[in-house]
Write a protein that holds these residues in place. Structure first.
Motif, short mmCIF file in Angstrom:
data_model
loop_
_atom_site.label_atom_id
_atom_site.label_comp_id
_atom_site.label_asym_id
_atom_site.label_seq_id
_atom_site.Cartn_x
_atom_site.Cartn_y
_atom_site.Cartn_z
N ASN A 1 0.84 -1.21 0.00
CA ASN A 1 0.00 0.00 0.00
C ASN A 1 0.87 1.25 0.00
OD1 ASN A 1 -2.37 -1.44 0.04
ND2 ASN A 1 -2.39 -1.58 2.27
N SER A 2 1.89 1.25 -0.81
CA SER A 2 2.81 2.38 -0.87
C SER A 2 2.55 3.19 -2.14
CB SER A 2 4.25 1.88 -0.87
OG SER A 2 5.13 2.94 -1.05
N GLU A 3 2.77 4.48 -2.04
CA GLU A 3 2.62 5.36 -3.20
C GLU A 3 3.88 5.39 -4.05
OE1 GLU A 3 -0.15 6.89 -4.17
OE2 GLU A 3 -1.18 5.93 -2.50
N LEU A 4 4.97 4.83 -3.53
CA LEU A 4 6.23 4.84 -4.26
C LEU A 4 6.16 3.86 -5.44
CD1 LEU A 4 8.70 4.75 -1.25
CD2 LEU A 4 8.10 6.72 -2.66
N SER B 1 3.42 1.72 -10.88
CA SER B 1 2.64 1.46 -9.68
C SER B 1 2.42 -0.05 -9.54
CB SER B 1 1.29 2.17 -9.75
OG SER B 1 0.50 1.59 -10.76
N TYR B 2 2.03 -0.45 -8.33
CA TYR B 2 1.86 -1.88 -8.10
C TYR B 2 0.70 -2.45 -8.91
CZ TYR B 2 2.20 -6.33 -5.82
OH TYR B 2 2.40 -7.66 -5.60
#
Length: 142
Positions: free
Chosen positions: A63-66, A83-84
């Motif tokens: 759940n990261s924005e990186l 993005s993931y």
């Protein structure tokens, strides 16, 4: 009475379309392709690998924005970030390959069984490579 003539033409074309679609469904659904145990075992194994890939990627979601590394090259290093959610393209491509190769294998089964076996076996090999790629992407981004 042009309306009656138009209605008759439309009804005749509807009947022709209906008979065409039902004959096409009979060709696809009742072939001996679906009764071949070797083809079906490889097909279902490929589907299970694809389902496992969806579950594996979903369980390891961050759940990261990186951005994450989506492609790595030995010569150039990291060359694609994203993005993931883009990682789900792997199982989506795998599902598309399953559908297309199965349709082609079904259509070619009567003409050449070897081509159908080749297509179904390629489905399984592609799914294994996609599973490996998904695993490596998850591991490199930990």
């Amino acid at each position: 009475m042009p309306n009656e003539k138009f209605i008759n033409i439309v009804l005749r074309r509807f009947v022709i379309l209906k008979s065409f679609l039902t004959s096409g469904l009979k060709l696809v659904t009742f072939r001996s392709y679906w009764k071949n145990k070797t083809i079906m075992s490889i097909f279902f194994s490929s589907c299970l690998v694809n389902i496992f890939l969806w579950i594996f990627l979903f369980k390891n979601q961050r759940n990261s924005e990186l951005p994450i590394i989506l492609h790595y090259n030995l010569f150039f290093g990291v060359d694609y970030l994203g993005s993931y959610n883009e990682i789900y393209l792997l199982p989506a491509v795998g599902a598309t390959i399953i559908i297309l190769n199965t349709i082609l294998g079904c259509l070619l089964y009567e003409r050449g069984k070897l081509a159908s076996y080749f297509l179904v076996f390629n489905i399984f090999i592609v799914q294994l490579f996609l599973l490996l790629a998904g695993y490596l992407i998850v591991e490199i981004n930990l």
